[in-house]
Design a protein around this motif. Structure first.
Motif, PDB file in Angstrom:
ATOM      1  N   LEU A 105       0.839  -1.203   0.000  1.00  0.00           N
ATOM      2  CA  LEU A 105       0.000   0.000   0.000  1.00  0.00           C
ATOM      3  C   LEU A 105       0.867   1.243   0.000  1.00  0.00           C
ATOM      4  O   LEU A 105       1.934   1.275   0.638  1.00  0.00           O
ATOM      5  N   LEU A 106       0.387   2.263  -0.676  1.00  0.00           N
ATOM      6  CA  LEU A 106       1.023   3.576  -0.624  1.00  0.00           C
ATOM      7  C   LEU A 106       0.235   4.435   0.353  1.00  0.00           C
ATOM      8  O   LEU A 106      -0.932   4.742   0.123  1.00  0.00           O
ATOM      9  N   TYR A 107       0.896   4.814   1.446  1.00  0.00           N
ATOM     10  CA  TYR A 107       0.251   5.575   2.514  1.00  0.00           C
ATOM     11  C   TYR A 107       0.684   7.036   2.487  1.00  0.00           C
ATOM     12  O   TYR A 107       1.838   7.342   2.151  1.00  0.00           O
ATOM     13  N   LEU A 108      -0.188   7.936   2.913  1.00  0.00           N
ATOM     14  CA  LEU A 108       0.283   9.202   3.457  1.00  0.00           C
ATOM     15  C   LEU A 108       0.997   8.867   4.757  1.00  0.00           C
ATOM     16  O   LEU A 108       0.521   8.040   5.544  1.00  0.00           O
ATOM     17  N   ARG A 109       2.162   9.464   4.986  1.00  0.00           N
ATOM     18  CA  ARG A 109       2.989   9.050   6.127  1.00  0.00           C
ATOM     19  C   ARG A 109       2.203   9.071   7.435  1.00  0.00           C
ATOM     20  O   ARG A 109       2.344   8.172   8.272  1.00  0.00           O
ATOM     21  N   ARG A 110       1.374  10.076   7.622  1.00  0.00           N
ATOM     22  CA  ARG A 110       0.659  10.179   8.899  1.00  0.00           C
ATOM     23  C   ARG A 110      -0.214   8.946   9.148  1.00  0.00           C
ATOM     24  O   ARG A 110      -0.282   8.438  10.268  1.00  0.00           O
ATOM     25  N   TYR A 111      -0.870   8.440   8.090  1.00  0.00           N
ATOM     26  CA  TYR A 111      -1.761   7.296   8.283  1.00  0.00           C
ATOM     27  C   TYR A 111      -0.988   5.990   8.411  1.00  0.00           C
ATOM     28  O   TYR A 111      -1.424   5.074   9.105  1.00  0.00           O
ATOM     29  N   ARG A 112       0.165   5.921   7.773  1.00  0.00           N
ATOM     30  CA  ARG A 112       1.023   4.757   7.996  1.00  0.00           C
ATOM     31  C   ARG A 112       1.477   4.732   9.450  1.00  0.00           C
ATOM     32  O   ARG A 112       1.527   3.670  10.093  1.00  0.00           O
TER      33      ARG A 112
END
Length: 627
Positions: A105-112
């Motif tokens: 998955l490619l996340y926005l860093r905050r949600y990762r």
């Protein structure tokens, strides 16, 4: 045309999504278009409730025939980009990159980070040691609370027994399976356990995502407390049960104008047991903050229905945790051995395979709330598994008590106008505000949509016009006698919370006041309407807004045609809000389309908790699934 331009042209991207991609382009003009488009889609994914974008399945977000990159090429470009961090990278060039590629998955860093922290927090709670107690010492009280526990299979008894041994337990089941009854008896057992050890009685917090859900849980526990006293449970044990609940925001301690809470890892919650109801409604950021605020040695008990709609915001946390916890029908070998003094041998079978995740789940089976007036269980079972043939057969035959199918009817305000308006007009004719509020909970019109003529907003406008009549010329007299109100934001100053329902009533002096439930049903609270926090009319509500509530009679209106918001979870959630009567309006085609779609979310949380390949399979789209 580039992929980013095509997504923008067809109106798929929000302004915020496109702005992120444009920012990356300005900072590094040679960024490949595929990377820019992926960044925009990762942002869009969060808005659609996913934790991130799966480049292997972009149509999970955008069901359109676009010139999508080949998955392998797309992943290679993302791994090579300085805007994308990956856990296997040796260099630190991308350590602060806004995007993270992990678990496919490619996340926005905050949600990762939310997902990573939540997985660590859940494992921390689940693995913390508890004081050793001999279950046999509780056997007499356990038999008093669960008289059938040694005679056969009692899933409530098994849930309570397992929860005595583990700090993180998920108790799942449909409406009426006795989740809160189970918890009430468990809390009595924990109090007795502390008493036997000459320790202080446990400090217990009850919480839920909405004020209404928290109050419903507290009300259920108050009723359970009365029943426990009747069966002779010692007064000091029964009185150890809490009688009030709080929203999760209130429990954690809201800081005005801040996304942070007063309680966190460095200032944990001052409780020994935290019980959270309606866990399916909790989004990824909020669950992360809750788990991090749970102190070492504190028990966390999550209650929920795995077949209900996931949270409105990003993440389907309950579903992911359940994937890592098994089906909840088996018993781990160590529990089966330790709990033999409390449970019949049949209740401890089958033995469950060991799992990497240390939390425990128990799935309740039997429905206790079903009344003679409403035979909903067979229909709910068919909807839950997506069996539209069986669901339509049950709806059409009219053999289920209290279930009515108005096939091909799509406007309840046209075909059933007088019935519905008579109920709403009756609210203003009640003897007092307390009686009016009680009557207000007897009926609700639920819809899948918010906007449009079939949406909650359009329906409320038509209902208001019909009820207010001449009292509302040109749209004036907004707060008319008999208007139902739904609070849409939390206000701790007013003690009014998102999901609370009130009613406008004119007093003897002609002034209109807004009445809301108080500390007891007999003593509602009055507010000047202008002083209320954000609110809207509540004659019609979306199914999402109705989550956590129950009504004697539910009118569930499905859209005229298939809509991507429809899913089996939405239909199931809407139906199971009913206590005594259910009316379903819509076509067979729309029912079939809805039950063919499963509202799963893209997430790596189950993988982080050790669910393995099964987690990836569980998020693969079923036939007809769009989101």
């Amino acid at each position: 045309m580039s992929l980013l331009a095509a997504l923008l042209q067809q109106g798929t991207l929000r302004t915020l999504d496109h702005a992120l991609a444009q920012s990356l382009r300005r900072l590094q003009p040679d960024t490949p278009d595929a990377v820019l488009a992926a960044a925009a889609l990762a942002s869009l994914a969060v808005a659609q409730g996913h934790a991130g974008l799966d480049p292997q399945q972009p149509r999970r977000l955008v069901d359109a025939d676009l010139d999508w990159p080949l998955p392998g090429d797309w992943m290679a470009q993302l791994r090579a980009s300085p805007w994308v961090d990956t856990p296997e990278r040796d260099d630190h060039a991308a350590a602060d990159a806004p995007l993270v590629l992990e678990h496919g998955l490619l996340y926005l860093r905050r949600y990762r980070e939310y997902e990573r922290r939540l997985a660590l927090g859940l494992q921390r709670i689940a693995r913390q040691p508890l004081p050793v107690h001999d279950p046999a010492a509780l056997a007499p009280l356990f038999a008093q609370l669960f008289p059938q526990a040694l005679d056969g299979i009692d899933h409530q008894a098994r849930a309570a027994a397992v929860a005595l041994r583990h700090p993180l337990v998920l108790v799942t089941g449909g409406p009426g399976t006795g989740k809160t009854t189970t918890i009430a008896r468990l809390l009595v057992l924990l109090a007795a356990q502390a008493q036997q050890a000459n320790a202080a009685l446990p400090r217990v917090a009850l919480a839920a995502p909405t004020g209404r859900a928290a109050e419903r849980m507290a009300e259920s526990l108050r009723l359970a407390l009365q029943r426990l006293r009747l069966v002779g449970v010692a007064a000091e044990l029964a009185e150890a049960l809490p009688t009030t609940g709080a929203t999760l925001h209130r429990l954690l301690g809201v800081i005005p104008d801040s996304p942070r809470f007063r309680h966190h890892a460095d200032n944990p919650l001052p409780f020994d047991v935290v019980v959270v109801d309606e866990a399916s409604m909790i989004d990824l950021p909020l669950m992360t903050k809750l788990v991090e605020a749970v102190a070492g040695g504190t028990r966390l008990i999550l209650l929920g229905d795995p077949d209900q709609l996931p949270s409105v915001e990003a993440g389907d946390v309950l579903s992911a945790v359940l994937q890592a916890s098994g089906d909840g029908l088996g018993t781990q070998a160590d529990d089966a051995t330790a709990l033999r003094p409390l449970l019949a041998a049949a209740a401890l079978q089958p033995l469950a395979a060991p799992l990497p995740f240390a939390g425990r789940r128990v799935q309740l089976q039997r429905g206790y709330r079903q009344s003679d007036a409403l035979d909903l269980a067979p229909l709910a079972a068919a909807v839950r598994v997506g069996d539209s043939t069986r669901a339509l057969e049950l709806l059409r035959h009219g053999q289920l008590a209290g279930v009515h199918f108005h096939e091909d009817q799509v406007d309840p305000l046209q075909q059933h106008r007088q019935t519905l308006l008579a109920h709403w007009r009756g609210l203003g004719e009640a003897a007092d505000p307390a009686q009016a509020l009680a009557q207000a909970g007897q009926l609700r019109l639920l819809t899948a949509l918010r906007e449009g003529p079939q949406g909650a907003r359009g329906l409320n406008e038509r209902i208001e016009a019909a009820l207010a009549g001449s009292a509302r010329p040109g749209g004036g007299a907004r707060y008319f006698h008999g208007r139902l109100l739904l609070i849409t934001e939390n206000s701790y100053r007013h003690r009014l919370f998102n999901g609370d329902i009130g009613l406008c009533l004119r007093n003897s002096e002609g002034a209109v006041l807004a009445w809301f439930p108080g500390d007891s049903p007999e003593h509602p609270r009055a507010f000047h309407p202008a002083a209320l926090p954000a609110h809207e009319s509540a004659f019609a509500m979306t199914v999402h807004k109705a989550q956590g509530s129950e009504f004697d009679e539910v009118w569930l209106q499905l859209p005229r045609r298939d809509n991507r918001v429809l899913s089996r979870e939405l239909v199931y959630t809407g139906m199971t809000r009913a206590r005594r009567a259910l009316h379903v309006l819509g076509s067979a085609e729309v029912v079939q389309e809805a039950l063919a779609r499963h509202a799963s979310r893209l997430s790596g949380l189950a993988l982080r908790l050790g669910a393995g390949a099964a987690a990836r399979e569980a998020t693969a789209p079923a036939q007809g699934q769009l989101f």
